[in-house]
Motif scaffolding. Structure first.
Motif, mmCIF file in Angstrom:
data_model
loop_
_atom_site.group_PDB
_atom_site.id
_atom_site.type_symbol
_atom_site.label_atom_id
_atom_site.label_comp_id
_atom_site.label_asym_id
_atom_site.label_seq_id
_atom_site.Cartn_x
_atom_site.Cartn_y
_atom_site.Cartn_z
ATOM 1 N N ARG A 170 -3.020 11.107 5.888
ATOM 2 C CA ARG A 170 -4.250 10.835 5.129
ATOM 3 C C ARG A 170 -4.087 11.226 3.657
ATOM 4 N NH1 ARG A 170 -7.720 8.651 8.118
ATOM 5 N NH2 ARG A 170 -7.973 9.115 10.341
ATOM 6 N N CYS A 172 -2.010 8.529 1.895
ATOM 7 C CA CYS A 172 -2.754 7.307 1.586
ATOM 8 C C CYS A 172 -3.686 7.513 0.399
ATOM 9 C CB CYS A 172 -3.542 6.849 2.814
ATOM 10 S SG CYS A 172 -2.479 6.144 4.098
ATOM 11 N N PHE A 176 -1.725 7.148 -2.738
ATOM 12 C CA PHE A 176 -1.323 5.807 -3.181
ATOM 13 C C PHE A 176 -2.125 5.389 -4.404
ATOM 14 C CE2 PHE A 176 -0.194 4.482 1.445
ATOM 15 C CZ PHE A 176 0.954 5.253 1.378
ATOM 16 N N GLU A 213 4.904 7.705 -1.575
ATOM 17 C CA GLU A 213 5.258 6.661 -0.618
ATOM 18 C C GLU A 213 6.519 7.024 0.153
ATOM 19 O OE1 GLU A 213 5.416 2.991 -2.768
ATOM 20 O OE2 GLU A 213 3.243 2.774 -2.801
ATOM 21 N N ALA A 270 5.286 9.263 2.802
ATOM 22 C CA ALA A 270 4.558 8.455 3.784
ATOM 23 C C ALA A 270 5.519 7.709 4.706
ATOM 24 C CB ALA A 270 3.639 7.468 3.066
ATOM 25 N N VAL A 287 -4.844 4.147 8.481
ATOM 26 C CA VAL A 287 -3.757 4.697 7.674
ATOM 27 C C VAL A 287 -2.545 3.769 7.720
ATOM 28 C CG1 VAL A 287 -2.070 6.578 7.574
ATOM 29 C CG2 VAL A 287 -4.493 7.094 7.907
ATOM 30 N N GLN A 302 -3.095 0.720 5.644
ATOM 31 C CA GLN A 302 -2.932 0.979 4.211
ATOM 32 C C GLN A 302 -1.461 0.950 3.819
ATOM 33 O OE1 GLN A 302 -5.992 4.479 4.098
ATOM 34 N NE2 GLN A 302 -5.541 3.950 1.985
ATOM 35 N N CYS A 303 -0.622 1.521 4.684
ATOM 36 C CA CYS A 303 0.818 1.491 4.408
ATOM 37 C C CYS A 303 1.352 0.069 4.498
ATOM 38 C CB CYS A 303 1.561 2.392 5.398
ATOM 39 S SG CYS A 303 1.176 4.152 5.235
ATOM 40 N N ARG A 329 0.985 -2.071 1.415
ATOM 41 C CA ARG A 329 1.835 -1.783 0.261
ATOM 42 C C ARG A 329 3.029 -2.725 0.185
ATOM 43 N NH1 ARG A 329 -0.979 1.108 -3.091
ATOM 44 N NH2 ARG A 329 0.908 1.938 -4.068
#
Length: 680
Positions: free
Chosen positions: A132, A135, A138, A154, A157, A186, A189-190, A193
């Motif tokens: 979390r 993210c 980011f 990143e 992550a 989550v 969100q990755c 990218r």
């Protein structure tokens, strides 16, 4: 231990194996000779050091050492998971990254039991918090340009997502935490990218593909935004191999989530999904791999090429890449097939500058994944012929003269697939493209990889594409009608192709994964050819030779396929004139298996095949008498019954026991039938 220096490599790939940054670390000569326990204790103590550099060094050292599985118990005994866990939220980003990488290596190299233990020790709590925070980072640390500047958050992550992927793949409790903690957002969100950081997006896509499979609880979290994110990836116009892989994984996730699709979008999404798989399989890896290698050679100076080879060989040896490839799960895909465990993309294990090799790796991973998705698409909800444990291949009330019982007709049904799935597969020429992949790998591509140390790691991946294609062919033959597959002429061509794969060499191939896939495909093909009375190119002697080789295989499903192939062949020959001698060979081979195989499932399949072969016909009666089938079965009957009674309940599932009991009844009835034949 007697090593003066230890090379620590950190920055981890999907297996948790490190590559890009290398530090030279001096280890005292006397320390290492004391054994595994001493370094484990000392490294874990250094995790509490006030210096961030020392904590980072300790984490990176642990991540390197645990790649040798024999060292893992020493770390677990010293509470390594609870000591590393708090460092996931360390004030230093570098420590966070290396600590997460160490846990990632521990999960990847330790296997399922270690992953379960890590979850029990509550590693999911700091991991969830870390994801979390990443993210949130980011947005507060935006990337200006992927090529010019990377967001360090990143990188953290990426390690965290890969650790999550490993845990959820091995632990149902981790999956439960994933659902309850709402980690789907989550991961999405990755995934989003992908325009800036394709490696992070790929890790997220792999994780999503895993957590969406057979996860009813997660389906409740699905909404248009989630499906929209996946569809946007699917419809991307990017053509680089990494993006091809990304789109393939998104397609797999959408297939896993198909029951959540709004009715109005189902047809459109299904078409886009199959189109993605079709485009991936359209790529000719046999041509592209030599081209990519040539491009690498053309762009590299000889000295740097040699240096990179040396670097990569050292990394491959240190990290055990080839060993991990050997350990990849093989088994034949079935109705509930999951993507093969520990068969992950290792492209970020490669030295910097090996972009062409990364491209080739991504392509092969994408094609293997595409085929695995199609395997799952081409599956009936009814028991299929190869799922021995779910249905008897001989109904006790029916001895069909063609060897096909009423309980086994799903293999021949053209209605096993929904009309939408069937139509999409046909419209995108999936059967033709799958068949083409069974011809892979090409000699040229294999030669390139065989002759170049840095490319040699692709050889098993190329073979695995072929194995998945053969399994896919098996499922299509099991669930699609003959006309959809091109009719009699196309089926004969498939038979000729399979004959070339199996019988062109002087010896039958012994690779277990190949045997499992090819015997399944041949079994399905022979079944459908027999039902349509199509002439086929396999000679009985070839099939007997294959079955003899297969019955020596340790994999139970291969032995089951082998005796089923003999049964189908024999039941077909029993209708023809002058075949008694061949039937005798088949009967003797089946009796040998039924009498001597240690597995009751295989013995049962062999008896089932005998019932099919000798159920009817003058040639079968003649052969049965010549091999004294009646006396052989009478001698076998009490032994078979005793084995079921002694071994059955503890060793075999209730479904398998049901089938075995059914075969036991059929054996008694078949003996009665043979007694009547003898009296004629």
């Amino acid at each position: 231990m007697c090593v003066r220096s230890l090379r620590i490599i950190f920055k981890f790939n999907a297996e948790g194996l490190s590559v890009n940054a290398v530090k030279e670390v001096e280890v005292d000569h006397d320390e290492v000779c004391d054994g595994i326990d001493s370094p484990a204790g000392e490294l874990l103590e250094k995790l509490q050091n006030p210096s961030a550099d020392m904590r980072e060094f300790a984490c990176a050292s642990i991540s390197r050492v645990v790649q040798q599985s024999q060292t893992i118990p020493a770390f677990l005994q010293r509470d390594a998971v609870r000591r590393l866990g708090p460092l996931l939220l360390d004030r230093s980003l570098a420590v966070r990254e290396t600590a997460t990488g160490a846990l990632r290596n521990l999960s990847a190299c330790g296997g399922h039991e270690v992953c379960e233990d890590m979850v029990k020790q509550d590693v999911m709590t700091p991991l969830t918090a870390l994801l979390r925070e990443c993210c949130a980072g980011f947005e507060t640390n935006p990337t200006l340009s992927l090529k010019e500047q990377k967001n360090p958050v990143e990188d953290v992550a990426n390690e965290a997502v890969n650790l999550l992927w490993n845990l959820c793949e091995s632990s149902s409790q981790a999956l439960c935490v994933f659902n309850k903690a709402g980690l789907l957002d989550v991961i999405l969100q990755c995934l989003e990218r992908h325009t800036n950081n394709i490696q992070l997006a790929l890790s997220a896509a792999h994780c999503l593909h895993t957590v969406t499979e057979d996860n009813a609880e997660l389906l409740c979290s699905m909404n248009n935004a989630v499906l929209g994110s996946l569809e946007s990836v699917l419809l991307s116009s990017e053509t680089a191999m990494a993006h091809i892989l990304l789109k393939t994984l998104a397609a797999g996730s959408l297939w896993n989530l198909k029951s959540s699709l709004p009715t109005a979008r189902q047809a459109q999404t299904l078409n886009a999904l199959v189109a993605t798989l079709s485009q991936c399989l359209e790529l000719d890896a046999g041509t592209l791999i030599p081209q990519l290698h040539q491009a690498e050679v053309s762009c590299s100076a000889p000295s740097s090429e040699a240096g990179e080879m040396d670097d990569h060989q050292a990394v491959a040896e240190d990290m055990g890449v080839e060993e991990m490839e050997d350990e990849e799960g093989g088994g034949q895909a079935r109705r509930d097939e999951k993507a093969t465990k520990m068969d992950k993309d290792f492209s970020d294990l490669l030295p910097r500058g090996k972009e062409e090799l990364r491209e080739a790796t991504a392509l092969l991973t994408a094609q293997q994944t595409s085929l695995e998705i199609i395997v799952n698409m081409c599956c009936s909800d009814d028991p299929s012929d190869d799922e021995w444990e779910e249905a008897s291949s001989s109904d006790e009330s029916e001895m069909c003269p063609d060897g096909l019982s009423e309980g086994n007709t799903s293999l021949l049904s053209p209605l096993c697939l929904s009309a939408e799935v069937h139509g999409a597969l046909i419209n995108h020429n999936i059967p033709e493209k799958v068949l083409r992949k069974t011809q892979f790998p090409s000699t040229e591509a294999m030669d390139v990889c065989r002759q170049n140390p840095t490319w040699k790691i692709l050889m098993k991946k190329m073979h695995r594409v072929q194995y998945r294609a053969l399994t896919c062919l098996h499922n299509m033959l099991s669930t699609m009608d003959a006309e959809s597959l091109g009719g009699a002429a196309a089926l004969q061509a498939v038979a000729q192709h399979l004959s070339t794969l199996v019988f062109s060499a002087s010896d039958i191939p012994k690779e277990e994964e190949f045997l499992e896939a090819v015997t399944s495909a041949m079994r399905s093909l022979l079944q459908i050819i027999a039902s349509m009375k199509i002439p086929q190119c396999f000679t009985p002697q070839q099939l007997i030779t294959l079955s003899e080789a297969a019955t020596r295989c340790d994999v139970v499903s291969v032995r089951v396929n082998a005796v089923a192939i003999l049964g189908i062949t024999g039941s077909t020959l029993a209708k023809e004139k002058g075949t008694s001698e061949t039937l005798q060979m088949i009967g003797n081979a089946l009796l040998q298996v039924a009498t001597k195989d240690a597995n009751l499932v295989v013995c049962g399949e062999a008896l089932d095949a005998l019932f099919d072969v000798f159920a009817d016909g003058d040639e079968a009666e003649k052969a049965a008498k010549n091999i004294s089938l009646l006396s052989a079965l009478k001698a076998l009957q009490p032994v078979f019954k005793a084995k079921i009674r002694k071994e059955g309940k503890g060793k075999y599932s209730p479904e398998q026991m049901c089938v075995l009991d059914n075969i036991k009844v059929n054996l008694r009835r078949f003996i009665g039938y043979l007694e009547i034949v003898v009296k004629k």
